[in-house]
Design a protein around this motif. Structure first.
Motif, short mmCIF file in Angstrom:
data_model
loop_
_atom_site.label_atom_id
_atom_site.label_comp_id
_atom_site.label_asym_id
_atom_site.label_seq_id
_atom_site.Cartn_x
_atom_site.Cartn_y
_atom_site.Cartn_z
N ILE A 121 11.58 -96.94 -26.39
CA ILE A 121 11.61 -97.50 -25.03
C ILE A 121 12.19 -96.51 -24.03
O ILE A 121 11.67 -96.33 -22.93
CB ILE A 121 12.41 -98.81 -25.04
CG1 ILE A 121 11.71 -99.83 -25.92
CG2 ILE A 121 12.59 -99.36 -23.63
CD1 ILE A 121 12.52 -101.06 -26.21
N VAL A 150 13.69 -104.56 -16.79
CA VAL A 150 13.66 -104.21 -18.22
C VAL A 150 15.00 -104.55 -18.88
O VAL A 150 15.04 -105.11 -19.98
CB VAL A 150 13.34 -102.71 -18.41
CG1 VAL A 150 13.31 -102.36 -19.89
CG2 VAL A 150 12.01 -102.36 -17.76
N LEU A 166 15.73 -107.18 -21.97
CA LEU A 166 16.31 -106.74 -23.24
C LEU A 166 17.65 -107.42 -23.51
O LEU A 166 17.92 -107.87 -24.63
CB LEU A 166 16.48 -105.22 -23.23
CG LEU A 166 15.17 -104.42 -23.25
CD1 LEU A 166 15.45 -102.94 -23.03
CD2 LEU A 166 14.44 -104.62 -24.57
N ALA A 222 18.74 -100.78 -26.63
CA ALA A 222 17.57 -100.34 -25.86
C ALA A 222 17.83 -100.43 -24.36
O ALA A 222 17.42 -99.56 -23.59
CB ALA A 222 16.35 -101.18 -26.24
N VAL A 282 10.39 -106.85 -24.18
CA VAL A 282 10.12 -105.47 -23.78
C VAL A 282 8.94 -105.39 -22.82
O VAL A 282 9.00 -104.74 -21.77
CB VAL A 282 9.87 -104.59 -25.02
CG1 VAL A 282 9.48 -103.18 -24.61
CG2 VAL A 282 11.11 -104.56 -25.91
N LEU A 326 3.31 -102.94 -28.43
CA LEU A 326 3.71 -102.49 -27.09
C LEU A 326 2.63 -101.64 -26.45
O LEU A 326 2.37 -101.74 -25.24
CB LEU A 326 5.02 -101.72 -27.18
CG LEU A 326 6.26 -102.51 -27.60
CD1 LEU A 326 7.49 -101.61 -27.60
CD2 LEU A 326 6.49 -103.70 -26.69
#
Length: 745
Positions: A238, A286, A290, A308, A602, A672
C-alpha cells in the motif's frame, strides 16, 4: 489549508538540504532499528468475544502448558499396497526416524511414537509421527527445517510413502520477482507521462524512501507489538502504491505551474498548496479506512490496518516535504527537452498551439452520450459482480496448499487413512467449576454427542488436575471446511446449552475448525458496521472537500459497485479457478475470511484518491465560473492523464504481489489490482462524468444552512489565490465560493 501548505512547500524548497537530510536520517535510523530487531514471527491469532477464543483461553488457564505456542509437524507414513505399517520392517524404519528427530535438534520439544500413541489407522496402512518444537515456525533454524524436510529418505527407499505436514514448514512469505516487475512498469509509465527521466525518477525514489522508513519501522517494532511477517508486506504494497501516486500529483502540478511562467519556488509552493491539499484529504480517507479495521475487534487485522495507515501517513509527509525539496535539486530538468523548448517559445512571446488531449476527447464523448455510458458501465460491473453471490469464506490450512506440496500430500494421506474429519478435530471444553460436576457433565455430553449426525469418533474425557474442567475431542465425519462439519459445531453448542440448563456446567467448542467458523461469522457481522463507519466518515470528509451532497453520495455508491465487482473477480479466479493457471493459483478453495473486509477498507481509501484528484479539478473550474459541462471537460483535460497514469502504476504495484508464495498476499494483490482497475477506469472515468453530466448544477448543490455550518477547507486554493492576488471570482449564481469569507483550516 492551502495557504499553510503553500508556505510549507516554499519552506521545503528553500531549505531542501535540511529537509533531505532529515528524511535520510529517519531512513537510516529506521534501518538500524530493523537490522537490530529480532526476526518477525507469526503474530498471535485471537478472536476476542467468540466461543472458540473463550474455550482456548480457558484451556490455557486450566491446562497450563497444554496449548504450546511452538511449531508442530506430522510425518505421515503409508505402507505399499498389500502391506501394513505394523509390519516389523516398517516399524523399525519408523523407529529410526523417531530417534533421529528426537536427538537431531535442540529446538525439538517432543516426538511421539505412533505405535504407543495410537497413531496408526484401523486398516494399518497409515501412521504418523507428531513432532512438537519449542519455538515458532518463523524461529526454526534452516538446519532444523532441512532435517524435517529430509526425514524419511531411507524409508522411501524401502518403499514407504513419507510426507511432512504442519506449520513447521511454514516459511517467511516471498513476493517474488513480479514485485520488481511492478515497480519497473511504474517507472515506464512515469517516463511516458512526464517525458523526462528526472521527473519520472522523483516519485519512485521518494516512494521507496517512504516505504523504507515505514517497513523498517514495522520490522523494528514487530517483536514488541507482535506484528506478523505479512504485516510489513501489506504495508509495503500500500505504501509503495500511494507513495508513487501522491508524488506524481505534486510533480504534475509543479510542472503545470512552471509552464504558466512562475518561478520555481513559487511553483513548488503553489503545487503543494493545491495538489498537496488533495493529497492530504486523499491520504486521510485511506487512513480512515485502514484504521477503521479496528471496529472488527480482531487484533491481527487491527495491527495490519494501523501499520499500513502509518506508511500512508509517511507517504503524505514525503509528498508535502521531500518532493518540493527534491524539485529544488533537479531544477528545470523536471521537464523534458521538448517541454522546455515549448516553455522557452512561450516566454519569448511565440504562439503556443494547444490540442485537445485524450482526456478532453473522452469527456466530450461522455457529455454527448451520458446515459449510454452510464448504463454500459453499470451493467458491465454488475455482470462481473455476479460470482460474488457464491462467495465462500474460510481460513487456509494444509488442505488449501497446492497438490504438489508435501504438506498437501500429508493432509490427504491422513484424510484417507483416518477419515476426512481427522485434520479438523473439535475440542470440547466442559467447565464444571461452578458446581464441581465437570466429570458428570462431560460423561453426559459425550453420550449425547455420539448420537449426533456427522460424528465419527468421540474420545474419552480428560480431567485437569483440579478436577473442575474436562476436555473431549470430537472427530467429524466430513472435512473441516464442509457445511456438515459447521452444522455439527452448532449442534454440539446447542447440546451444551441444554446441559448448562440441567446442571450448570458450561460447554465450549474450540479447535481450528471452530475458530474458522467463528472467525468467518465475526467477519460477516462486522462488515456492515465497518462499511457504515468508514463510508459515513469519508462522506463527511468529501462533503467538506467538494461542498456538495450528491458528489460524495455518487462517490460512495460507485465505490460499492467497483468493490463488489472486484469480489466477483476474486471468487471467479481463486474459488472457481477461472484463469487460475495464468495467475499461478494451483489450488482453488474458499476465499480468505479477512479478504473482503480488508479489501473494502483499502479499496475505499484508494478509490477516494481518484475521486478527490479528478473531481477537485472540476470543482476548481466550476467555482471560477465555468458551466458544469465545461468544468467536467476541464477536469479531464488537466487530470485524466495523471489519474490514468496513477491508476496504472497502482495496478502494476499491486499485481506485482500476485507472485507471492503466501496465498493471502497473492489474493489481496489480485483483488486490489482489479478493484483499482474497475474503480479508476470504469467508475471514475466513465460513471462519474456521466452522472455529473446528468446532474448539471445540482451536482454542486449544498443546503445553505449546511454551507454556513461547514468550514471551508479550501482544497481548490481559493483563499490562496485571494492572498496571492490571483483571480478569485466567486462561483456562478452565487454558488460555492461567492462573496463568503473562507475559513483557513
Amino acid at each position: 489549508m492551502a495557504t499553510f501548505l503553500y508556505k510549507l512547500g516554499r519552506f521545503a524548497f528553500r531549505r531542501r538540504n535540511y529537509v533531505a537530510l532529515v528524511w535520510v536520517a529517519l531512513l537510516a535510523l529506521a534501518g538500524v532499528g530493523a537490522a537490530s530487531a529480532s526476526t518477525p514471527t507469526s503474530s498471535s491469532f485471537s478472536i476476542p468475544g467468540t466461543e472458540a477464543q473463550k474455550a482456548f483461553d480457558l484451556l490455557e488457564e486450566r491446562f497450563p502448558g497444554a496449548s504450546a505456542d511452538g511449531a508442530t509437524a506430522r510425518v505421515v507414513f503409508k505402507a505399499p499396497d498389500g502391506e501394513k505399517m505394523t509390519d516389523a520392517g516398517h516399524k523399525a524404519e519408523v523407529g529410526k526416524i523417531v530417534d533421529e528427530l528426537s536427538g537431531g535438534s535442540g529446538q525439538v520439544g517432543s516426538v511421539t511414537d505412533p505405535y504407543t500413541a495410537n497413531a496408526v489407522s484401523k486398516d494399518g496402512s497409515t501412521a504418523y509421527v507428531q513432532v512438537s518444537y519449542k519455538v515458532t515456525s518463523m524461529e526454526l533454524t534452516d538446519a532444523t527445517r532441512t532435517a524435517l524436510e529430509e526425514t524419511g529418505a531411507e524409508a522411501r527407499a524401502q518403499g514407504l510413502t513419507v510426507e511432512v505436514g504442519g506449520d513447521a514448514l511454514q516459511a517467511t512469505p516471498e513476493t517474488g520477482s513480479t514485485e520488481i516487475i511492478g515497480v519497473a512498469v511504474a517507472a515506464v509509465v512515469l517516463v511516458i507521462t512526464f517525458g523526462s527521466l528526472i521527473a519520472a525518477g522523483l516519485p519512485l525514489v521518494t516512494a521507496l524512501i517512504g516505504v523504507g522508513v515505514g517497513v523498517s519501522t514495522i520490522t523494528a517494532l514487530a517483536g514488541v507489538l507482535d506484528l506478523g511477517s505479512t504485516t510489513s508486506i501489506l504495508a509495503m504494497m500500500i505504501g509503495l502504491a500511494v507513495g508513487i501516486d501522491y508524488a506524481l500529483f505534486i510533480v504534475s502540478r509543479y510542472r503545470a505551474e512552471l509552464a504558466e511562467g512562475r518561478e520555481r519556488e513559487e511553483a513548488a509552493g503553489r503545487a503543494v498548496g493545491t495538489a498537496g491539499s488533495a493529497v492530504v484529504f486523499a491520504g486521510l480517507t485511506v487512513v480512515i479506512a485502514l484504521v477503521g479495521l479496528a471496529v472488527v475487534n480482531i487484533p491481527m487485522l487491527t495491527k495490519m490496518g494501523f501499520a499500513a495507515a502509518g506508511t500512508v501517513v509517511i507517504a503524505v509527509l514525503i509528498a508535502l516535504t521531500l518532493i518540493p525539496a527534491a524539485l529544488g535539486f533537479v531544477g528545470k530538468r523536471v521537464h523534458g527537452r521538448k517541454d522546455r523548448k515549448a516553455m522557452d517559445t512561450k516566454a519569448a512571446g511565440g504562439e503556443e498551439t494547444a490540442k485537445p488531449n485524450m482526456g478532453t476527447r473522452w469527456a466530450r464523448f461522455v457529455l454527448r452520450r451520458p446515459v449510454a455510458v452510464l448504463v454500459t458501465a453499470v451493467l458491465g460491473l454488475g455482470a462481473i459482480a455476479i460470482p460474488a453471490a457464491s462467495l465462500e469464506l474460510g481460513l487456509g490450512d494444509d488442505g488449501s496448499q497446492p497438490p504438489s506440496t508435501s504438506q498437501r500430500k500429508a493432509y490427504d494421506l491422513l484424510s484417507d487413512g483416518f477419515g476426512p474429519g481427522f485434520n479438523g478435530p473439535l475440542m470440547v471444553v466442559v467447565d464444571g467449576k461452578a458446581n464441581d460436576n465437570a466429570k458428570a457433565a462431560a460423561t453426559e455430553l459425550s453420550d449425547t454427542v455420539k448420537k449426533l449426525d456427522g460424528v465419527a469418533v468421540v474420545t474419552p474425557s480428560t480431567l485437569n488436575k483440579a478436577g473442575d474442567t474436562a476436555t473431549i475431542t470430537v472427530i467429524p465425519e466430513d472435512r473441516p471446511s464442509s457445511v456438515k462439519t459447521e452444522d455439527l459445531v452448532h449442534s454440539i453448542r446447542d447440546t451444551g446449552g441444554e446441559i448448562k440448563a440441567d446442571n450448570g456446567a458450561q460447554v465450549l467448542v474450540t479447535g481450528s475448525t471452530a475458530m474458522n467458523i467463528d472467525f468467518s461469522q465475526k467477519m460477516n457481522d462486522a462488515l456492515l458496521p465497518y462499511l457504515a463507519l468508514v463510508v459515513g466518515l469519508a462522506f463527511l470528509l468529501l462533503m467538506l472537500v467538494f461542498r456538495s451532497v450528491l458528489v460524495p453520495l455518487k462517490a460512495a455508491l460507485g465505490f460499492l459497485l467497483s468493490v463488489v465487482a472486484a469480489l466477483g473477480a476474486v471468487v471467479a479466479v481463486f474459488q472457481w479457478g477461472w484463469l487460475g493457471g495464468l495467475l499461478g493459483v494451483e489450488q482453488t478453495g474458499p476465499v480468505m475470511s479477512m479478504m473482503p473486509i480488508f479489501m473494502v477498507g483499502v479499496v475505499f481509501g484508494l478509490a477516494m484518491d481518484y475521486e478527490v484528484f479528478l473531481v477537485t479539478r472540476m470543482r476548481e473550474a466550476y467555482v471560477h465560473g465555468e458551466r458544469p459541462g465545461e468544468a467536467i471537460v476541464t477536469g479531464f483535460r488537466h487530470g485524466a492523464r495523471v489519474v490514468s497514469a496513477a491508476a496504472v502504476i497502482m495496478i502494476a504495484v499491486f499485481a506485482g504481489f500476485i507472485g507471492s508464495s503466501e496465498s493471502m498476499i497473492k489474493m489481496i494483490g489480485f483483488g486490489l489490482a482489479i478493484a483499482v482497475f474497475f474503480d479508476a477506469f470504469v467508475v471514475r472515468m466513465a460513471i462519474v462524468p456521466a452522472v455529473l453530466a446528468l446532474l448539471g448544477k445540482k451536482a454542486w448543490w449544498l443546503p445553505r444552512w449546511l454551507d454556513r455550518a461547514l468550514p471551508n477547507v479550501d482544497v481548490e486554493g481559493e483563499a490562496l489565490r485571494h492572498r496571492l492576488g490571483d483571480d478569485a471570482s466567486g462561483g456562478p449564481d452565487g454558488g460555492p465560493g461567492a462573496d463568503r469569507e473562507l475559513v483557513r483550516v
